[in-house]
Design an enzyme around this catalytic site. Structure first.
Site, PDB file in Angstrom:
ATOM      1  N   HIS A 178       0.865  -1.179   0.000  1.00  0.00           N
ATOM      2  CA  HIS A 178       0.000   0.000   0.000  1.00  0.00           C
ATOM      3  C   HIS A 178       0.901   1.229   0.000  1.00  0.00           C
ATOM      4  CE1 HIS A 178      -3.626   2.408   0.785  1.00  0.00           C
ATOM      5  NE2 HIS A 178      -2.785   3.184   1.450  1.00  0.00           N
ATOM      6  N   CYS A 179       0.734   2.087  -0.990  1.00  0.00           N
ATOM      7  CA  CYS A 179       1.584   3.271  -1.141  1.00  0.00           C
ATOM      8  C   CYS A 179       0.828   4.511  -0.682  1.00  0.00           C
ATOM      9  CB  CYS A 179       2.024   3.422  -2.604  1.00  0.00           C
ATOM     10  SG  CYS A 179       3.082   4.859  -2.883  1.00  0.00           S
ATOM     11  N   VAL A 180       1.347   5.159   0.366  1.00  0.00           N
ATOM     12  CA  VAL A 180       0.669   6.355   0.883  1.00  0.00           C
ATOM     13  C   VAL A 180       0.800   7.528  -0.084  1.00  0.00           C
ATOM     14  CG1 VAL A 180       0.938   5.679   3.295  1.00  0.00           C
ATOM     15  CG2 VAL A 180       2.749   7.018   2.195  1.00  0.00           C
ATOM     16  N   ASN A 183      -2.012   6.980  -2.323  1.00  0.00           N
ATOM     17  CA  ASN A 183      -3.237   6.676  -1.576  1.00  0.00           C
ATOM     18  C   ASN A 183      -3.985   5.502  -2.197  1.00  0.00           C
ATOM     19  OD1 ASN A 183      -5.100   7.106   0.530  1.00  0.00           O
ATOM     20  ND2 ASN A 183      -6.428   8.333  -0.794  1.00  0.00           N
ATOM     21  N   ASN A 184      -3.233   4.468  -2.544  1.00  0.00           N
ATOM     22  CA  ASN A 184      -3.843   3.310  -3.197  1.00  0.00           C
ATOM     23  C   ASN A 184      -2.944   2.094  -3.000  1.00  0.00           C
ATOM     24  OD1 ASN A 184      -5.669   1.839  -4.677  1.00  0.00           O
ATOM     25  ND2 ASN A 184      -5.144   2.721  -6.657  1.00  0.00           N
TER      26      ASN A 184
END
Length: 343
Positions: A178-180, A183-184
């Site tokens: 999950h990549c902040v 945001n996905n």
């Protein structure tokens, strides 16, 4: 303390922190050191402040929010504003090629396109409707991904290489991480966009670093500063060296020198991470699988399901089928046809 010393110290600390994060995720000894360090700080920091910090960290890293997306765009905007406001005009005066100067803008446009696609593209959410289709895509290895396992949260059968994302509260096909910053989740259907986004971001930072550095070097050469001498604090005559030149440039063009330092550090960090992602792509691994790989057959992890064997076996990646097949799987994911069928 001299600016150059401070900058090199800052660069060393940033790179050391980055390396420790990467190594620490795979090394139990470093994880123990970090845990003990956190315990020491818990005795120093007031409890109310600890709760506030934990709440902020939980919001930033364990809930879906646009904080890092906005921060990403602000930082990118600030860098390009400084590049446009000062560097572009000064480089034109020094007769730099316009193709050379416009390259960062071209990379910015392409980068924003892939950034948007990484943000909005469905990574491969598993639902009741497509559960059976995803179960047929990858073979179960019986080690990291055993058969007949259900997600306790989604109450769905878990296809091989899938994982439940606690931030997005969904199971994702070929889950990477999950990549902040976007945001996905990064999964089967948007890994190609994420890699392209990361490549263009690295290229834009490196290109801007090269343009800015060449500008400063040409400025020094044209002004003949490097041929001059100066009197040091003890009254001795000294030949201009690299430290003096950096100090001189920082006093003359503080924002440009700061920008160069920032994009150079960013280029190294992004370049290192890009190489890691390309290695995973070439070997058909995900970040989640790379992280779990060393523990898949660990004799000290009884919670890991493994078939009985006379002697311990090493985990083997059964999904890698050669470089070109692995890359084709990422950039032309087979699951795209399943998505069209579902519609």
């Amino acid at each position: 303390m001299d600016f150059l010393v401070l900058f090199l110290l800052y660069l060393a600390l940033v790179l050391l922190g980055f390396v420790m994060i990467c190594i620490g995720s795979k090394t139990h000894y470093l994880q123990g050191l970090i845990s003990r360090g956190a315990q020491v700080f818990s005795y120093i920091i007031p409890e109310c402040l600890q709760r506030a910090m934990l709440s902020v960290l939980h919001y930033l890293f364990h809930t879906r929010n646009y904080t890092f997306v906005v921060l990403h765009l602000i930082l990118q905007g600030m860098v390009y504003t400084e590049y446009t406001w000062e560097i572009f005009g000064l480089c034109q005066q020094l007769e730099f090629s316009l193709y050379y100067l416009f390259l960062p803008y071209l990379l910015l446009i392409v980068n924003l396109l892939f950034f948007t696609l990484s943000c909005v593209t469905n990574p491969g959410t598993i639902t009741k409707a497509n559960e059976l289709l995803f179960l047929q895509v990858y073979e179960f290895d019986g080690v990291m991904f055993p058969k007949n396992v259900r997600c306790p949260t989604c109450d769905l059968r878990k296809p091989a290489r899938s994982k439940h994302c606690s931030v997005c509260n969904r199971c994702v096909h070929r889950f990477d991480h999950h990549c902040v910053w976007v945001n996905n989740c990064i999964g089967a259907w948007n890994t190609r966009y994420f890699l392209s986004y990361l490549f263009t971001l690295t290229a834009s930072a490196a290109t801007m670093a090269v343009v800015s550095t060449v500008f400063l070097v040409r400025l020094v050469v044209m002004s003949d500063v490097y041929l001059q001498t100066y009197v040091d604090d003890l009254g001795h005559l000294q030949v201009v060296d690299t430290v003096f030149l950096v100090q001189y440039l920082f006093l003359t063009f503080p924002r440009i020198v700061f920008l160069v330092g920032f994009v150079v550090v960013l280029s190294f960090l992004l370049g290192g991470y890009l190489c890691f992602c390309l290695y995973l792509a070439a070997t058909n691994q995900t970040t989640n699988e790379w992280y779990k790989g060393d523990r898949a057959w660990c004799q000290h992890c009884p919670h890991v399901a493994r078939p009985p064997a006379a002697e311990p076996q090493a985990y083997r990646n059964i999904h890698s089928h050669g470089l070109w097949s692995n890359l084709r799987e990422i950039f032309l994911p087979a699951t795209a046809c399943y998505e069209r069928k579902e519609k």
